[in-house]
Each structure stands twice: as structure tokens, then as C-alpha cells.
Write a protein that holds these residues in place. Structure first.
Motif, PDB file in Angstrom:
ATOM      1  N   LYS A  34     -30.053  -0.631  23.477  1.00 56.27           N
ATOM      2  CA  LYS A  34     -29.008  -1.732  24.167  1.00 56.27           C
ATOM      3  C   LYS A  34     -28.400  -2.406  23.248  1.00 56.27           C
ATOM      4  O   LYS A  34     -27.247  -3.073  23.598  1.00 56.27           O
ATOM      5  CB  LYS A  34     -30.082  -2.290  25.251  1.00 56.27           C
ATOM      6  N   MET A  39     -21.622  -2.919  25.992  1.00 56.70           N
ATOM      7  CA  MET A  39     -20.567  -2.519  26.866  1.00 56.70           C
ATOM      8  C   MET A  39     -19.323  -2.643  26.104  1.00 56.70           C
ATOM      9  O   MET A  39     -18.554  -1.809  26.279  1.00 56.70           O
ATOM     10  CB  MET A  39     -20.385  -3.124  28.023  1.00 56.70           C
ATOM     11  N   SER A  55     -29.418   7.659  24.270  1.00 59.22           N
ATOM     12  CA  SER A  55     -30.015   7.524  25.543  1.00 59.22           C
ATOM     13  C   SER A  55     -30.814   8.882  26.173  1.00 59.22           C
ATOM     14  O   SER A  55     -31.911   8.385  26.625  1.00 59.22           O
ATOM     15  CB  SER A  55     -28.873   7.204  26.434  1.00 59.22           C
ATOM     16  N   PRO A  95     -33.667   2.207  33.988  1.00 59.70           N
ATOM     17  CA  PRO A  95     -32.560   1.756  34.126  1.00 59.70           C
ATOM     18  C   PRO A  95     -31.685   1.404  33.198  1.00 59.70           C
ATOM     19  O   PRO A  95     -30.472   1.649  33.248  1.00 59.70           O
ATOM     20  CB  PRO A  95     -32.790   0.628  35.212  1.00 59.70           C
ATOM     21  N   GLU A  96     -32.417   0.778  32.133  1.00 65.81           N
ATOM     22  CA  GLU A  96     -31.751   0.322  31.123  1.00 65.81           C
ATOM     23  C   GLU A  96     -31.098   1.498  30.197  1.00 65.81           C
ATOM     24  O   GLU A  96     -29.792   1.561  29.749  1.00 65.81           O
ATOM     25  CB  GLU A  96     -32.604  -0.260  30.038  1.00 65.81           C
ATOM     26  N   LYS A  98     -30.384   4.524  31.481  1.00 66.88           N
ATOM     27  CA  LYS A  98     -29.433   5.120  32.175  1.00 66.88           C
ATOM     28  C   LYS A  98     -27.912   4.275  32.104  1.00 66.88           C
ATOM     29  O   LYS A  98     -26.951   4.806  32.081  1.00 66.88           O
ATOM     30  CB  LYS A  98     -29.648   5.138  33.865  1.00 66.88           C
ATOM     31  N   GLU A  99     -28.126   3.126  32.154  1.00 58.46           N
ATOM     32  CA  GLU A  99     -27.048   1.881  31.904  1.00 58.46           C
ATOM     33  C   GLU A  99     -25.927   2.274  30.796  1.00 58.46           C
ATOM     34  O   GLU A  99     -24.910   2.510  30.543  1.00 58.46           O
ATOM     35  CB  GLU A  99     -27.355   0.409  31.862  1.00 58.46           C
ATOM     36  N   PHE A 102     -24.486   5.696  31.424  1.00 64.96           N
ATOM     37  CA  PHE A 102     -23.302   5.487  32.128  1.00 64.96           C
ATOM     38  C   PHE A 102     -22.241   4.885  31.712  1.00 64.96           C
ATOM     39  O   PHE A 102     -20.908   5.321  31.982  1.00 64.96           O
ATOM     40  CB  PHE A 102     -23.903   4.974  33.525  1.00 64.96           C
ATOM     41  N   VAL A 103     -22.716   3.767  30.886  1.00 60.42           N
ATOM     42  CA  VAL A 103     -21.455   3.087  30.443  1.00 60.42           C
ATOM     43  C   VAL A 103     -20.678   3.982  29.400  1.00 60.42           C
ATOM     44  O   VAL A 103     -19.118   3.928  29.210  1.00 60.42           O
ATOM     45  CB  VAL A 103     -21.863   1.744  29.852  1.00 60.42           C
ATOM     46  N   ASP A 106     -18.651   6.508  31.123  1.00 60.22           N
ATOM     47  CA  ASP A 106     -17.446   5.985  31.989  1.00 60.22           C
ATOM     48  C   ASP A 106     -16.306   5.855  30.899  1.00 60.22           C
ATOM     49  O   ASP A 106     -15.072   6.000  31.232  1.00 60.22           O
ATOM     50  CB  ASP A 106     -17.935   4.497  32.757  1.00 60.22           C
TER      51      ASP A 106
END
Length: 126
Positions: A34, A39, A55, A95-96, A98-99, A102-103, A106
Motif C-alpha cells: 500500500k 493511488m 496484490s 480489502p486493502e 483488493k483496493e 482495483f485502483v 482502473d
């Protein structure tokens, strides 16, 4: 009887300590991912691909940890409590991870759209 109870408790304590140690390694690796891929860090497809791969690698390790510890819970007297603890720990990290995934995905999707729009604009100018 007392010996059997002591043996069960020792097995539970040892397996839970080992599981906690391995979970701590996964938690620190998740924190590092992370920090390495915030992001705003996605500036190229290569960086996004690296983030997705990292990830997914950690998600696989987390799943392996989960299945190992889920199976170990069935050897413990308090099965439901053990299963709840293992699921709770997994829900902390998933969730961390996956974030980050996903970012990155995206960013890749937006980059492809932007490249397609640029191509269409250049084709229209011709």
C-alpha cells in the motif's frame, strides 16, 4: 484427563502463535504494498501491472494462510471461535489488497480509454 486437557491447550497455543507470526508477515507485506503503490503512483501501465501482480501474489498467500489455519481450527476444542478469529484476520487484509488491485486496474482501463480517444481524435483530423 488433566494431561489431555493440557496437551489440547498446548497444541492450540502453538498453532495460534505460528499462525499469528505468519499473519504478521502478511500484514507487514500488505502495508508495504500500500505504501509502494499509493493511488497517485500509477503513472504507467508497467507500474499498474506490477501493482496488480504484487496484490494478486499477496492475495494468494493470504488464501493459503486462511486455508491452513481454517484446517488447523478443526483440531482445536473451540472450533467456532478459532474460525471466527481466522476469518476476521483475513477480512482485515483482503480489502486493502483488493483496493490496490482495483485502483491499478482502473488506471489501466482509463489509460486505454484515453489512448483510444486520442487515436480517434487524430483520425478525425486527417
Amino acid at each position: 484427563m488433566m494431561y489431555r486437557l493440557l496437551l489440547i491447550f498446548a497444541c492450540f497455543a502453538c498453532s495460534h502463535c505460528w499462525a499469528a507470526e505468519k499473519f504478521d508477515v502478511l500484514a507487514s507485506a500488505t502495508t508495504k504494498v500500500k505504501q509502494r503503490y499509493p493511488m497517485e503512483s500509477f503513472i504507467s501501465m508497467q507500474v499498474a501491472d506490477e501493482a496488480i501482480a504484487e496484490s494478486l501474489r499477496l492475495q494468494t498467500k493470504l488464501d493459503e494462510w486462511f486455508f491452513e489455519n481454517e484446517a488447523a481450527c478443526y483440531r482445536v476444542f473451540f472450533v467456532n471461535s478459532c474460525l471466527q478469529d481466522v476469518k476476521r484476520l483475513r477480512r482485515q487484509l483482503l480489502p486493502e489488497l483488493k483496493e490496490v488491485e482495483f485502483v491499478a486496474k482502473d488506471f489501466k482501463r482509463q489509460s486505454k480509454i484515453f489512448a483510444g480517444d486520442q487515436k480517434n481524435a487524430s483520425d478525425q483530423l486527417k
